[in-house]
Write a protein that holds these residues in place. Structure first.
Motif, PDB file in Angstrom:
ATOM      1  N   LEU A   1       0.929  -1.230  -0.033  1.00 42.23           N
ATOM      2  CA  LEU A   1       0.116  -0.078   0.120  1.00 42.23           C
ATOM      3  C   LEU A   1       0.538   1.297   0.023  1.00 42.23           C
ATOM      4  O   LEU A   1       1.560   1.436   0.998  1.00 42.23           O
ATOM      5  CB  LEU A   1      -1.001  -0.019   1.038  1.00 42.23           C
ATOM      6  CG  LEU A   1      -1.724   1.219   1.559  1.00 42.23           C
ATOM      7  CD1 LEU A   1      -2.749   1.506   0.333  1.00 42.23           C
ATOM      8  CD2 LEU A   1      -2.383   1.360   2.947  1.00 42.23           C
TER       9      LEU A   1
ATOM     10  N   TYR B   1     -16.181  -4.348   2.402  1.00 41.84           N
ATOM     11  CA  TYR B   1     -14.849  -3.769   3.286  1.00 41.84           C
ATOM     12  C   TYR B   1     -15.292  -3.826   4.702  1.00 41.84           C
ATOM     13  O   TYR B   1     -16.535  -3.210   5.048  1.00 41.84           O
ATOM     14  CB  TYR B   1     -14.417  -2.584   2.910  1.00 41.84           C
ATOM     15  CG  TYR B   1     -13.478  -1.908   3.508  1.00 41.84           C
ATOM     16  CD1 TYR B   1     -11.899  -2.374   3.263  1.00 41.84           C
ATOM     17  CD2 TYR B   1     -13.304  -0.535   4.078  1.00 41.84           C
ATOM     18  CE1 TYR B   1     -11.002  -1.730   4.146  1.00 41.84           C
ATOM     19  CE2 TYR B   1     -12.397   0.278   4.495  1.00 41.84           C
ATOM     20  CZ  TYR B   1     -11.018  -0.538   4.635  1.00 41.84           C
ATOM     21  OH  TYR B   1     -10.119   0.243   5.043  1.00 41.84           O
TER      22      TYR B   1
ATOM     23  N   TYR C   1     -12.742  -7.707   2.444  1.00 43.32           N
ATOM     24  CA  TYR C   1     -11.445  -7.124   2.943  1.00 43.32           C
ATOM     25  C   TYR C   1     -11.781  -6.702   4.472  1.00 43.32           C
ATOM     26  O   TYR C   1     -12.510  -6.027   4.780  1.00 43.32           O
ATOM     27  CB  TYR C   1     -10.994  -5.803   2.167  1.00 43.32           C
ATOM     28  CG  TYR C   1      -9.769  -5.089   2.445  1.00 43.32           C
ATOM     29  CD1 TYR C   1      -9.371  -5.147   3.638  1.00 43.32           C
ATOM     30  CD2 TYR C   1      -9.268  -4.242   1.410  1.00 43.32           C
ATOM     31  CE1 TYR C   1      -7.953  -4.318   3.864  1.00 43.32           C
ATOM     32  CE2 TYR C   1      -7.965  -3.691   1.820  1.00 43.32           C
ATOM     33  CZ  TYR C   1      -7.347  -3.853   2.875  1.00 43.32           C
ATOM     34  OH  TYR C   1      -6.222  -3.059   3.231  1.00 43.32           O
TER      35      TYR C   1
ATOM     36  N   GLY D   1      -7.281  -1.288  10.515  1.00 46.04           N
ATOM     37  CA  GLY D   1      -6.974  -0.029  10.568  1.00 46.04           C
ATOM     38  C   GLY D   1      -5.309   0.139  10.020  1.00 46.04           C
ATOM     39  O   GLY D   1      -4.670  -0.658  10.626  1.00 46.04           O
TER      40      GLY D   1
ATOM     41  N   VAL E   1      -2.022  -6.939   2.948  1.00 49.35           N
ATOM     42  CA  VAL E   1      -1.775  -5.841   2.587  1.00 49.35           C
ATOM     43  C   VAL E   1      -0.720  -5.154   3.781  1.00 49.35           C
ATOM     44  O   VAL E   1      -1.142  -5.176   5.055  1.00 49.35           O
ATOM     45  CB  VAL E   1      -2.742  -4.778   2.620  1.00 49.35           C
ATOM     46  CG1 VAL E   1      -2.474  -3.471   2.097  1.00 49.35           C
ATOM     47  CG2 VAL E   1      -3.942  -5.465   1.733  1.00 49.35           C
ATOM     48  N   THR E   2       0.271  -4.529   3.509  1.00 50.00           N
ATOM     49  CA  THR E   2       1.077  -3.706   4.284  1.00 50.00           C
ATOM     50  C   THR E   2       1.392  -2.462   3.804  1.00 50.00           C
ATOM     51  O   THR E   2       1.807  -2.228   2.691  1.00 50.00           O
ATOM     52  CB  THR E   2       2.469  -4.485   4.846  1.00 50.00           C
ATOM     53  OG1 THR E   2       3.488  -4.466   3.795  1.00 50.00           O
ATOM     54  CG2 THR E   2       2.377  -5.716   5.370  1.00 50.00           C
TER      55      THR E   2
ATOM     56  N   THR F   1       2.183   0.798   6.543  1.00 52.37           N
ATOM     57  CA  THR F   1       3.026   1.309   7.392  1.00 52.37           C
ATOM     58  C   THR F   1       4.268   0.909   7.611  1.00 52.37           C
ATOM     59  O   THR F   1       5.452   1.522   7.735  1.00 52.37           O
ATOM     60  CB  THR F   1       2.365   1.255   8.881  1.00 52.37           C
ATOM     61  OG1 THR F   1       0.998   1.856   8.541  1.00 52.37           O
ATOM     62  CG2 THR F   1       3.096   2.278   9.976  1.00 52.37           C
TER      63      THR F   1
END
Ligand code: 1GP
Length: 271
Positions: free
Chosen positions: A24, A150, A192, A196, A243-244, A246
């Motif tokens: 991401l 989502y 999904y 957060g 998904v990563t 941060t």
């Protein structure tokens, strides 16, 4: 980039074993040039999709410049691979997919968009309102919609607050199962489960396992996945994609980014 003759949805749904990794990229967090460098490094490290989005208030212009820079970089790398007998063009056949916070963060340069209903929002805006605003734009520019349910799970972070989500708690296994069934009945292809961005803990594996019981959905899990063991646990519980954002965003250097990504991607195939 237009990814061959198949649709992005076919690529996303195809062959979900081993699980695959999404990087991401939040256009608000770096210049388009740096975003393109990070995206290239992600693909070199084995990431198989790029999401562009995240922050809620990024202007269209910045989102578009970021998508364009990433697409141009991938096209150049694909061309270079086609000229090299040892090159692998297919490595660069990676969808660039919008992951929007609303109808404002769109770009015609993207291959597709996670066209989402925030299913556990209490606000019409996130159930269907933003989608109604965005749909004519997407149709006009031919950005493929990936129908996505989502669902925001605890701790939920900013998306849980902004999206006014009734968070799914770690013990709400029947509830997450009901959401997954509902997503399937609506005809969504993707589900999904989101904890957060920057969450202190990822989606609980009991929730992933229970959602996995509903057949026919491609399961994406993100939020708070930091270590290879977080990724391994999510994949073992049934995630098709992890998904990563941060963990790769705050890497101090490109070398550190590469090593983090390699370890996260490696964990996808460890089961
Ligand atoms: C956010 O799931 C994504 O929507 C990624 O979360 O930034 O915590 O990796 P992180």
């Amino acid at each position: 980039m237009h990814v061959g003759e198949t649709t992005v949805l076919e690529k996303v749904r195809r062959g979900t074993h081993p699980a695959r990794h999404v990087t991401l990229i939040d256009p608000a967090k770096q210049s388009p040039e740096t975003a393109a460098q990070r995206a290239m490094l992600a693909v070199e490290s084995g990431s198989r999709m790029v999401f562009v989005g995240g922050s809620t208030d990024t202007p269209d212009k910045i989102v578009h410049a970021t998508c364009e820079a990433i697409q141009e970089a991938f096209e150049l790398r694909m061309f270079a691979a086609s000229q090299d007998p040892a090159g692998d063009e297919s490595q660069w056949d990676v969808p660039v997919v919008l992951f929007p916070g609303g109808a404002h963060a769109l770009s015609p340069a993207a291959d597709a968009i996670t066209f989402m209903m925030l299913m556990n929002s209490t606000k019409r805006e996130f159930l269907v309102g933003e989608q109604i605003r965005g749909a004519p734009y997407l149709a006009k520019f031919g950005v493929e919609a990936l129908p996505t349910g989502y669902v925001v799970c605890a701790p939920g972070g900013r998306v849980g607050e902004v999206g006014a989500a009734e968070l799914i708690q770690s013990t709400d296994v029947d509830l997450v199962h009901a959401y997954a069934l509902c997503a399937k009945m609506y005809g969504f292809s993707l589900l999904y489960l989101e904890a957060g961005s920057g969450a202190s803990s990822p989606v609980h594996t009991d929730l992933i396992k229970k959602a996995r019981e509903v057949e026919g959905l491609t399961l994406i899990v993100g939020g708070g996945l930091r270590t290879s063991s977080d990724v391994e646990a999510a994949v073992k519980a049934g995630a098709d994609w992890v998904v990563t954002g941060t963990v790769t965003e705050d890497a101090a250097s490109m070398d550190e980014l590469r090593s983090r990504l390699q370890s996260l991607v490696g964990a996808c195939s460890s089961n």
